[in-house]
Design a protein around this motif. Sequence first.
Motif, short mmCIF file in Angstrom:
data_model
loop_
_atom_site.label_atom_id
_atom_site.label_comp_id
_atom_site.label_asym_id
_atom_site.label_seq_id
_atom_site.Cartn_x
_atom_site.Cartn_y
_atom_site.Cartn_z
N UNK A 139 -17.87 92.62 -47.75
CA UNK A 139 -19.05 91.79 -48.01
C UNK A 139 -18.66 90.43 -48.54
N UNK A 140 -17.73 90.42 -49.49
CA UNK A 140 -17.32 89.16 -50.13
C UNK A 140 -16.71 88.20 -49.12
N UNK A 141 -15.80 88.69 -48.30
CA UNK A 141 -15.10 87.80 -47.38
C UNK A 141 -16.05 87.22 -46.33
N UNK A 142 -17.12 87.95 -46.02
CA UNK A 142 -18.12 87.42 -45.09
C UNK A 142 -18.96 86.33 -45.74
N UNK A 143 -19.52 86.62 -46.93
CA UNK A 143 -20.38 85.65 -47.59
C UNK A 143 -19.64 84.35 -47.88
N UNK A 144 -18.38 84.47 -48.29
CA UNK A 144 -17.58 83.28 -48.55
C UNK A 144 -17.25 82.56 -47.24
#
Length: 363
Positions: free
Chosen positions: A229-234
């Motif tokens: 999730x984090x790597x997508x949102x960033x």
Amino acid sequence: MRLPYGPNWYAATMGTGIVAVVLPGLPFRVPGAMPLALAFWVAATALLAATVTVMLLGIRQERSLLRRHYDDPVMSHFYGAPAMALMTVGAGAVGAGQDVLGARTAVTLAAVLWATGTLLGLWTAIAVPYRAITRHGVADDSATGGWLMPVVPPMVSATTGAALVPHLPAGQPRETLLIVCYAFFGLTVIAGLLVLNQLWQRLVRHGALAPATLPTVWIVLGFLGQSTTAVHHLGVLAPSVVPDYGHALGMLAVCYGVPVWGFTVLWTALALALTVRQVRDGLPVAPTWWSFTFPVGTVATGSSALAAATGLALFEIAAGLATLGLLVGWFAAAYATLRLFADQPVTAVPLPQGRQSQMEMQH
């Protein structure tokens, strides 16, 4: 009489708040999703307030309470839960609470909770492993999924921090927060893989975890799903914030997320098989049942992220299944909590003593 308190109880806030985060972010429309998300966010906020209140009352009764938990080789790992609970409620305020709070108030609340949770999470990521190295007695078969709890909060900071990046002034402030969030991502990825290896070794060499702690194998999904999730949102933000190399960071969302999602499916099957096996033999009602909630919720958010990045129905289906699993897990955990308080009145539950085991605390 003493009030019961342990940082592990913040997992109830995490498990409730993640529902408010998952529902608005699904890659398909669900009738009634937003009112339901709001209800879960309000419940999570109330749980956070209640747990903090009980903590303060517990400290008033015994000033060494927090240090005693910090010195406990099992309970200390759950000091990551308060940090994640704060940031989960903050993320829910932006995703589900804006209609009630207003956009500006929601973002301000999220920023305050993010800053507080991030500082606390960085402390747990350093201080808890330090304590384990210098003070705790750790045997070859000590590892549980709970060992991931102190190192995962920076990944939650990376995920929830992404929502705050657009609200900063363009230039150095916005770029700095984005890069710091990527640093948080890297911190947890490397530390999480080290812990995951220890847990894998423990399971293979010594067999399944003790019945009351077996649900913690699901915590691994929290590390995997939250990183996806984090790597997508960033990555969505990177091209506009750091145009010189933002495209490469944006591609990382798929290059990292898809392989990790594959391992997430493997671990989900393994955790499910171990849980079903233990249910047949008898799964004790315990606070660890909240492990069935937040980690599964991050699989839903990670699958939703990959659905947005690729447009594939495969990930939409996965997000839907994970959301159903989250709701089932939440009702199971809520049932377990009601059973615990019904069978063991609040005023009769003793505080943990020193290195008392989690098994003893749960009964």
